[in-house]
Design an enzyme around this catalytic site. Sequence first.
Site, short mmCIF file in Angstrom:
data_model
loop_
_atom_site.label_atom_id
_atom_site.label_comp_id
_atom_site.label_asym_id
_atom_site.label_seq_id
_atom_site.Cartn_x
_atom_site.Cartn_y
_atom_site.Cartn_z
N TYR A 1 -11.00 8.32 -13.57
CA TYR A 1 -11.45 7.03 -13.05
C TYR A 1 -12.15 6.24 -14.15
CZ TYR A 1 -13.84 3.77 -9.86
OH TYR A 1 -14.30 2.64 -9.22
N ASP B 1 4.25 2.95 -3.84
CA ASP B 1 3.27 3.62 -4.69
C ASP B 1 3.23 2.88 -6.02
OD1 ASP B 1 1.90 5.42 -6.41
OD2 ASP B 1 2.63 7.15 -5.29
N VAL B 2 2.05 2.43 -6.44
CA VAL B 2 1.96 1.68 -7.69
C VAL B 2 2.40 2.49 -8.90
CG1 VAL B 2 0.19 0.08 -6.89
CG2 VAL B 2 -0.50 2.25 -7.96
N ASP C 1 0.85 -1.19 0.00
CA ASP C 1 0.00 0.00 0.00
C ASP C 1 0.89 1.24 0.00
OD1 ASP C 1 -3.26 0.24 0.76
OD2 ASP C 1 -2.10 2.09 0.95
N LYS D 1 -10.62 2.79 -15.82
CA LYS D 1 -11.31 1.52 -15.69
C LYS D 1 -11.66 0.92 -17.05
CE LYS D 1 -11.31 1.42 -11.17
NZ LYS D 1 -10.47 0.46 -10.43
N VAL E 1 -18.98 -0.40 -3.62
CA VAL E 1 -18.60 -1.29 -2.53
C VAL E 1 -18.50 -0.48 -1.24
CG1 VAL E 1 -16.91 -2.97 -1.70
CG2 VAL E 1 -17.32 -2.73 -4.16
N ASP E 2 -19.00 -1.05 -0.16
CA ASP E 2 -19.12 -0.35 1.12
C ASP E 2 -17.76 -0.22 1.80
OD1 ASP E 2 -20.35 0.92 3.22
OD2 ASP E 2 -21.12 -0.91 4.14
N THR E 3 -16.95 0.70 1.30
CA THR E 3 -15.63 0.97 1.87
C THR E 3 -15.46 2.47 2.07
OG1 THR E 3 -14.48 1.28 -0.24
CG2 THR E 3 -14.69 -1.00 0.57
N SER F 1 -14.50 -1.83 -12.51
CA SER F 1 -15.65 -1.11 -11.95
C SER F 1 -16.75 -1.13 -12.99
CB SER F 1 -15.25 0.34 -11.63
OG SER F 1 -16.38 1.15 -11.38
#
Length: 272
Positions: free
Chosen positions: A176, A75-76, A37, A180, A209-211, A159
């Site tokens: 975004y 970091d990606v 992460d 995607k 998604v519930d995050t 997504s």
Amino acid sequence: MGQLDGKVAFITGAGRGQGRSHAALLAEHGADVIAVDVCADIPTVPYPMATADDLAETARVVEAAGRRCVTAVADVRDIAALDKALQHGIAELGGVDIVLANAGVLHSDPGAETTLERSAANWADAIGVMLTGVFNTLKVTERPLIDQGRGGSIVVTGSTAGLKGMTDGSGGLSGYNAAKHGLVGLAKGWARLLGPHSVRVNVVHPTAVDTFMINNPHSPMTDGSRLQQVTRVLPVDRLQPVDVSRAILWLVSDEAYAVTGISLPVEAGMTL
């Protein structure tokens, strides 16, 4: 005996949310985990990112399931740092079999006060994390997967925004949406490239998604927003992270040995 016994999973964005859920479920089924992460805020993203403590909690969850976990801060968008994290994990755990390109951000800045420069910066970070970051993840893992000679499975987190248009015109959300869509092409290309080596590459496309990524004061998914006005065929408002994890578990398991290059919607019929 777990269905993933002896396997090692490399997971980006593993500090919390879907990434932690994936790590936990794969560990329950026998996999060791390399959890990565960024553990630092991104200036254009208005909500806080996962922390080093969050990443340590993911390791605790994996170890509570009786599996090993190696963590790394990377970091990606930084391919050298990502490769270093992978190589450290491989040295500690003996290889890599499963790759989950999961890291993502969701930010919007649609107001009239948004400058062109600010909009471009939001776009750049969205594309950087979710498209360049996926490329980097595929690139650093392809050679180890090939050289090991034991096949493998890669799952990219997409997504519903990768299956239909979704933007409010802001740089962040437009990025975004574009990222995607773009990662679908990356995944299909790598599926063809790695198929002869028995490495499968697929994309999972969840609805909301519930995050924390959508449950924060700056989320573009707040009640009443244009993005929230969607129609789902099933009476499902939001998924739980484990719903996505279960789909991924199937994709990375031997039960899906002949499945590659697909986009798997987990979205309650939103795209119908």
